[in-house]
Design a protein around this motif. Structure first.
Motif, short mmCIF file in Angstrom:
data_model
loop_
_atom_site.label_atom_id
_atom_site.label_comp_id
_atom_site.label_asym_id
_atom_site.label_seq_id
_atom_site.Cartn_x
_atom_site.Cartn_y
_atom_site.Cartn_z
N SER A 14 35.86 -35.08 -10.97
CA SER A 14 35.86 -34.69 -12.38
C SER A 14 34.66 -35.30 -13.09
N GLU A 15 34.25 -36.50 -12.72
CA GLU A 15 33.07 -37.13 -13.33
C GLU A 15 31.80 -36.36 -13.00
N ALA A 16 31.65 -35.93 -11.75
CA ALA A 16 30.46 -35.15 -11.36
C ALA A 16 30.45 -33.82 -12.10
N THR A 17 31.60 -33.16 -12.21
CA THR A 17 31.69 -31.90 -12.93
C THR A 17 31.31 -32.09 -14.39
N LEU A 26 22.67 -21.84 -11.56
CA LEU A 26 23.28 -22.99 -10.90
C LEU A 26 23.25 -22.74 -9.40
N ALA A 27 22.95 -23.79 -8.65
CA ALA A 27 22.97 -23.70 -7.19
C ALA A 27 23.65 -24.93 -6.63
N SER A 62 23.73 -31.83 -3.59
CA SER A 62 23.32 -31.78 -5.00
C SER A 62 23.73 -30.48 -5.66
N ILE A 63 23.69 -30.51 -6.97
CA ILE A 63 23.86 -29.32 -7.81
C ILE A 63 22.56 -29.17 -8.58
N PRO A 87 23.56 -35.34 -8.39
CA PRO A 87 24.31 -35.60 -7.16
C PRO A 87 25.61 -34.81 -7.13
N ARG A 88 25.94 -34.35 -5.94
CA ARG A 88 27.18 -33.60 -5.77
C ARG A 88 28.31 -34.58 -5.58
#
Length: 129
Positions: free
Chosen positions: A37-40, A66-67, A72-73, A128-129
């Protein structure tokens, strides 16, 4: 690699920053493996900042891309302006901003601004993913 691209314009009903955040969150929620949830939240914040900057300073329209890569994102925002974002002293009293680009640079592992062959620019951030 999973990708998504959406056109955003201020004169188009869904063309709001909130709409861009919702589209990004939907894309991220569909990834396997899932993001924390933090990364999102971090990716959605970067989307919000880059789309806000593009709509405010880049000509009123933009395309959000977005990729999802294994580690990674990538967030990419294309707009018709040739002017790159710049660091400036945030305006604490007048409400003119100045916070977005520093926030993006602090959260991303890398940022870039590239000119597009047919005009405009792409501002990208890798997270970072």
């Amino acid at each position: 690699m999973e990708t998504m691209s959406v056109d955003i314009a201020t004169d188009h009903p869904p063309g709001t920053i909130a709409w861009a955040r919702d589209r990004a969150r939907s894309f991220l929620d569909g990834l396997v493996p899932t993001l924390t949830s933090e990364a999102t939240d971090t990716v959605v914040l970067v989307v919000s900042e880059l789309v806000t900057n593009a709509l405010r300073h880049g000509g009123g329209t933009c395309v959000l891309g977005l990729a999802a890569r294994p580690d990674s994102i990538e967030v990419a925002v294309h707009d018709p302006s040739l002017h790159a974002p710049r660091m400036r002293t945030p305006d604490l009293d007048g409400g003119t901003g100045g916070f977005g680009w520093p926030v993006v640079n602090r959260l991303a592992t890398a940022t870039s601004v590239t000119s597009r062959a047919f005009g405009g620019k792409t501002v990208s951030a890798s997270l970072p993913r």
